[in-house]
Every structure is written in structure tokens, then in C-alpha cells.
Design a protein around this motif. Structure first.
Motif, PDB file in Angstrom:
ATOM      1  N   LYS A  55     -11.834  -3.296  -4.511  1.00 39.82           N
ATOM      2  CA  LYS A  55     -11.099  -4.540  -4.781  1.00 39.82           C
ATOM      3  C   LYS A  55     -10.051  -4.334  -5.869  1.00 39.82           C
ATOM      4  N   ALA A  56     -10.386  -3.547  -6.881  1.00 44.23           N
ATOM      5  CA  ALA A  56      -9.427  -3.278  -7.955  1.00 44.23           C
ATOM      6  C   ALA A  56      -8.206  -2.530  -7.405  1.00 44.23           C
ATOM      7  N   LEU A  57      -8.434  -1.554  -6.545  1.00 45.56           N
ATOM      8  CA  LEU A  57      -7.315  -0.824  -5.941  1.00 45.56           C
ATOM      9  C   LEU A  57      -6.496  -1.723  -5.020  1.00 45.56           C
ATOM     10  N   GLN A  58      -7.163  -2.565  -4.256  1.00 43.31           N
ATOM     11  CA  GLN A  58      -6.448  -3.484  -3.373  1.00 43.31           C
ATOM     12  C   GLN A  58      -5.589  -4.452  -4.178  1.00 43.31           C
ATOM     13  N   SER A  59      -6.118  -4.945  -5.257  1.00 43.73           N
ATOM     14  CA  SER A  59      -5.367  -5.852  -6.121  1.00 43.73           C
ATOM     15  C   SER A  59      -4.144  -5.151  -6.706  1.00 43.73           C
ATOM     16  N   PHE A  60      -4.318  -3.924  -7.132  1.00 42.03           N
ATOM     17  CA  PHE A  60      -3.210  -3.133  -7.656  1.00 42.03           C
ATOM     18  C   PHE A  60      -2.147  -2.933  -6.578  1.00 42.03           C
ATOM     19  N   LEU A  62      -1.509  -4.797  -3.972  1.00 40.65           N
ATOM     20  CA  LEU A  62      -0.811  -6.063  -3.710  1.00 40.65           C
ATOM     21  C   LEU A  62       0.221  -6.372  -4.790  1.00 40.65           C
ATOM     22  N   GLN A  63      -0.107  -6.061  -6.035  1.00 37.51           N
ATOM     23  CA  GLN A  63       0.853  -6.257  -7.122  1.00 37.51           C
ATOM     24  C   GLN A  63       2.084  -5.380  -6.911  1.00 37.51           C
ATOM     25  N   LEU A  64       1.865  -4.118  -6.550  1.00 36.01           N
ATOM     26  CA  LEU A  64       2.990  -3.223  -6.282  1.00 36.01           C
ATOM     27  C   LEU A  64       3.826  -3.715  -5.104  1.00 36.01           C
ATOM     28  N   LEU A  65       3.162  -4.199  -4.078  1.00 33.04           N
ATOM     29  CA  LEU A  65       3.881  -4.722  -2.914  1.00 33.04           C
ATOM     30  C   LEU A  65       4.733  -5.921  -3.303  1.00 33.04           C
ATOM     31  N   GLU A  66       4.176  -6.820  -4.092  1.00 30.24           N
ATOM     32  CA  GLU A  66       4.944  -7.977  -4.545  1.00 30.24           C
ATOM     33  C   GLU A  66       6.169  -7.536  -5.343  1.00 30.24           C
ATOM     34  N   GLU A  67       5.980  -6.568  -6.229  1.00 34.18           N
ATOM     35  CA  GLU A  67       7.100  -6.080  -7.019  1.00 34.18           C
ATOM     36  C   GLU A  67       8.146  -5.398  -6.134  1.00 34.18           C
ATOM     37  N   HIS A  68       7.696  -4.700  -5.090  1.00 33.60           N
ATOM     38  CA  HIS A  68       8.628  -4.078  -4.151  1.00 33.60           C
ATOM     39  C   HIS A  68       9.455  -5.147  -3.439  1.00 33.60           C
ATOM     40  N   LEU A  69       8.793  -6.200  -3.013  1.00 32.61           N
ATOM     41  CA  LEU A  69       9.503  -7.279  -2.315  1.00 32.61           C
ATOM     42  C   LEU A  69      10.500  -7.970  -3.240  1.00 32.61           C
ATOM     43  N   ARG A  70      10.075  -8.257  -4.454  1.00 35.95           N
ATOM     44  CA  ARG A  70      10.941  -8.953  -5.402  1.00 35.95           C
ATOM     45  C   ARG A  70      12.118  -8.091  -5.872  1.00 35.95           C
ATOM     46  N   HIS A  71      11.912  -6.793  -5.953  1.00 37.14           N
ATOM     47  CA  HIS A  71      12.959  -5.921  -6.488  1.00 37.14           C
ATOM     48  C   HIS A  71      13.739  -5.232  -5.363  1.00 37.14           C
ATOM     49  N   LYS A  87      14.410  -1.908   4.555  1.00 38.26           N
ATOM     50  CA  LYS A  87      13.454  -2.272   3.507  1.00 38.26           C
ATOM     51  C   LYS A  87      12.347  -3.174   4.044  1.00 38.26           C
ATOM     52  N   VAL A  88      12.697  -4.101   4.930  1.00 39.55           N
ATOM     53  CA  VAL A  88      11.681  -4.973   5.525  1.00 39.55           C
ATOM     54  C   VAL A  88      10.737  -4.150   6.395  1.00 39.55           C
ATOM     55  N   GLU A  89      11.288  -3.222   7.159  1.00 41.64           N
ATOM     56  CA  GLU A  89      10.448  -2.359   7.993  1.00 41.64           C
ATOM     57  C   GLU A  89       9.518  -1.507   7.116  1.00 41.64           C
ATOM     58  N   GLU A  90      10.054  -0.974   6.029  1.00 37.27           N
ATOM     59  CA  GLU A  90       9.266  -0.182   5.095  1.00 37.27           C
ATOM     60  C   GLU A  90       8.111  -1.010   4.517  1.00 37.27           C
ATOM     61  N   ALA A  91       8.406  -2.234   4.110  1.00 35.73           N
ATOM     62  CA  ALA A  91       7.375  -3.121   3.550  1.00 35.73           C
ATOM     63  C   ALA A  91       6.344  -3.488   4.613  1.00 35.73           C
ATOM     64  N   THR A  92       6.797  -3.744   5.824  1.00 37.59           N
ATOM     65  CA  THR A  92       5.889  -4.091   6.918  1.00 37.59           C
ATOM     66  C   THR A  92       4.918  -2.948   7.197  1.00 37.59           C
ATOM     67  N   LYS A  93       5.421  -1.718   7.202  1.00 41.93           N
ATOM     68  CA  LYS A  93       4.549  -0.562   7.421  1.00 41.93           C
ATOM     69  C   LYS A  93       3.548  -0.406   6.275  1.00 41.93           C
ATOM     70  N   ALA A  94       3.997  -0.662   5.056  1.00 38.40           N
ATOM     71  CA  ALA A  94       3.092  -0.580   3.907  1.00 38.40           C
ATOM     72  C   ALA A  94       1.985  -1.629   4.033  1.00 38.40           C
ATOM     73  N   ILE A  95       2.338  -2.832   4.444  1.00 41.94           N
ATOM     74  CA  ILE A  95       1.341  -3.887   4.651  1.00 41.94           C
ATOM     75  C   ILE A  95       0.350  -3.458   5.735  1.00 41.94           C
ATOM     76  N   ARG A  97      -0.533  -0.437   6.522  1.00 44.67           N
ATOM     77  CA  ARG A  97      -1.439   0.565   5.960  1.00 44.67           C
ATOM     78  C   ARG A  97      -2.509  -0.088   5.090  1.00 44.67           C
ATOM     79  N   LEU A  98      -2.108  -1.080   4.316  1.00 45.99           N
ATOM     80  CA  LEU A  98      -3.068  -1.790   3.460  1.00 45.99           C
ATOM     81  C   LEU A  98      -4.119  -2.522   4.298  1.00 45.99           C
ATOM     82  N   LEU A  99      -3.699  -3.098   5.399  1.00 48.82           N
ATOM     83  CA  LEU A  99      -4.636  -3.847   6.240  1.00 48.82           C
ATOM     84  C   LEU A  99      -5.629  -2.929   6.949  1.00 48.82           C
ATOM     85  N   ARG A 100      -5.261  -1.688   7.177  1.00 45.55           N
ATOM     86  CA  ARG A 100      -6.166  -0.733   7.837  1.00 45.55           C
ATOM     87  C   ARG A 100      -7.258  -0.238   6.911  1.00 45.55           C
TER      88      ARG A 100
END
Length: 101
Positions: A55-60, A62-71, A87-95, A97-100
Motif C-alpha cells: 500500500k505504501a508503494l502504491q500510494s507513492f 499514485l503521487q508520482l502519477l499525479e505529479e506527472h499529470l500536473r507537470h 504524454k497521455v498515452e505514456e500516462a495511460t500505459k503507466a496507469i 501497469r499500476l493496475l496490473r
């Protein structure tokens, strides 16, 4: 893995020290898991700690993903062109990977 320009500022740059502290705490949790196994701790107790570490890694993440989206994604949107799609495709692929995990 995506490459970036040398010297590029990443979305997490302004919170780098906070992120490093958080990762050190997670590292401590993982070392705690090693110690628990070494000390033959009851398996359910180890699994509880595995869950907390996960859970700690997942939370981390998600924070990085949010910062990626915002920046990064927001910056690409301002620039326009094909960069936003990349960039949207890159973020979608990252999401994905996180969901898997």
C-alpha cells in the motif's frame, strides 16, 4: 522506459526530498519484512506487513502519477501538437501497469 532531455525538470522535482524520505521509510518496511522472516515470525503477521508495504508503494506511485499529470502532461497540453497525445498515452500505459500490480 522513456528517455528525457538532459537537465529536464520532472514533476516530482519540487518534492524530491519528501519523496526520498518516503522511500526510505518503505525501504525500512522491506527490511522489517526480511527481519521478520529471519526471525520466523508468524506468517499472517508477515503478510500483514507485506500488505502495508504494498500500500505504501502504491500510494507513492499514485503521487508520482499525479505529479506527472500536473507537470508533464499539462506542459505538453500548453505546447500543443502531437506531444500531448504522446504524454497521455505514456500516462495511460503507466496507469495500466499500476493496475496490473
Amino acid at each position: 522506459m522513456t528517455t528525457t532531455e538532459a537537465g529536464a525538470t520532472h514533476g516530482y522535482h519540487h518534492q524530491k526530498e519528501e519523496h526520498l524520505k518516503r522511500l526510505r521509510r518503505i525501504e525500512g518496511q522491506i527490511r522489517g519484512l526480511q527481519r521478520m522472516v529471519d526471525e520466523d515470525t508468524y506468517c499472517i503477521d508477515v503478510l500483514t506487513q507485506v500488505s502495508a508495504s504494498t500500500k505504501a508503494l502504491q500510494s507513492f506511485a499514485l503521487q508520482l502519477l499525479e505529479e506527472h499529470l500536473r507537470h508533464c502532461v499539462a506542459d505538453a497540453a500548453v505546447k500543443g501538437g502531437d506531444e500531448i497525445d504522446a504524454k497521455v498515452e505514456e500516462a495511460t500505459k503507466a496507469i495500466g501497469r499500476l493496475l496490473r500490480t
